[in-house]
Design a protein around this motif. Structure first.
Motif, PDB file in Angstrom:
ATOM      1  N   ASN A 206       0.594  -1.253   0.078  1.00  0.00           N
ATOM      2  CA  ASN A 206       0.148   0.108  -0.174  1.00  0.00           C
ATOM      3  C   ASN A 206       0.768   1.163   0.151  1.00  0.00           C
ATOM      4  O   ASN A 206       0.546   2.238  -0.726  1.00  0.00           O
ATOM      5  CB  ASN A 206      -1.192  -0.009   1.254  1.00  0.00           C
ATOM      6  N   THR A 207       1.742   1.304   1.015  1.00  0.00           N
ATOM      7  CA  THR A 207       2.626   2.572   0.891  1.00  0.00           C
ATOM      8  C   THR A 207       3.586   2.713  -0.380  1.00  0.00           C
ATOM      9  O   THR A 207       3.947   3.830  -0.818  1.00  0.00           O
ATOM     10  CB  THR A 207       3.483   2.538   2.192  1.00  0.00           C
ATOM     11  N   LEU A 208       3.925   1.588  -0.885  1.00  0.00           N
ATOM     12  CA  LEU A 208       4.760   1.242  -2.057  1.00  0.00           C
ATOM     13  C   LEU A 208       3.976   2.115  -3.417  1.00  0.00           C
ATOM     14  O   LEU A 208       4.615   2.722  -4.084  1.00  0.00           O
ATOM     15  CB  LEU A 208       5.337   0.022  -2.371  1.00  0.00           C
ATOM     16  N   MET A 209       2.852   1.760  -3.346  1.00  0.00           N
ATOM     17  CA  MET A 209       1.932   2.189  -4.340  1.00  0.00           C
ATOM     18  C   MET A 209       1.742   3.969  -4.187  1.00  0.00           C
ATOM     19  O   MET A 209       1.972   4.359  -5.128  1.00  0.00           O
ATOM     20  CB  MET A 209       0.310   1.269  -4.438  1.00  0.00           C
ATOM     21  N   VAL A 210       1.658   4.156  -3.154  1.00  0.00           N
ATOM     22  CA  VAL A 210       1.670   5.768  -2.934  1.00  0.00           C
ATOM     23  C   VAL A 210       3.069   6.437  -3.358  1.00  0.00           C
ATOM     24  O   VAL A 210       3.051   7.218  -4.015  1.00  0.00           O
ATOM     25  CB  VAL A 210       1.304   5.927  -1.425  1.00  0.00           C
TER      26      VAL A 210
END
Length: 131
Positions: free
Chosen positions: A96-100
Motif C-alpha cells: 500500500n505504501t509502495l503504491m503511494v
C-alpha cells in the motif's frame, strides 16, 4: 444525511488540493491517522500534498535532557541517514505504501525541534525502492 455531509466534506477536501485524486485520498487517509503517529519522542502534526509531493511534518517532543542548539551537524546527518533507511524499509516492503510512493513525485518527512526549526528532512522517491 450523514452520507451527504461526508461526500460534501470529501469533495471540498479534494477540490482544494493540488495533487492527483489518488494522492489526495492518500493524504486524507494519512490525516485521519495523525493521532496514531506518535511515540514517546516524536509526534506527527500535519500531512499535506502539493504538486504530487506528500509532506509529513513531525515535531520532537520537548525534553529537558536535550540541548537542541548543541547537537552537531554530524548527528543530524546520522539521524537523517538512519531515518531514510528505516523509512525505505517500511515504504518499500508494504504494497500500500509502495503504491503511494510510486504515484507521488516524492514523500518528504520534515522533523522539527520543539521551537519549529527544521532539524532533518528525509525525502523518498520510488527509485529508492529499486535498490
Amino acid at each position: 444525511m450523514r452520507k451527504i455531509i461526508l461526500v460534501c466534506a470529501l469533495a471540498l477536501a479534494l477540490a482544494g488540493a493540488e495533487c492527483s485524486p489518488y494522492l489526495r485520498l492518500a493524504t486524507i487517509g494519512a490525516k485521519s491517522a495523525l493521532n496514531q503517529i506518535e511515540d514517546e519522542n516524536i509526534k506527527a502534526t500535519e500531512v499535506s500534498c502539493k504538486d504530487d509531493i506528500i509532506t509529513y511534518e513531525y515535531v520532537f517532543k520537548n525534553s529537558q535532557n536535550i540541548d537542541w542548539e548543541a547537537i552537531a551537524d554530524e548527528y543530524k546527518k546520522e539521524f537523517t541517514s538512519t531515518m531514510k533507511e528505516l523509512l525505505m524499509e517500511d515504504f518499500c516492503s508494504d504494497q500500500n505504501t509502495l503504491m503511494v510512493l510510486q504515484k507521488a513525485k516524492s514523500i518528504v518527512m520534515n522533523y522539527r525541534i520543539p521551537n519549529g526549526t527544521l532539524f532533518s528532512k528525509v525525502k523518498l522517491t520510488a527509485k529508492d525502492c529499486e535498490k
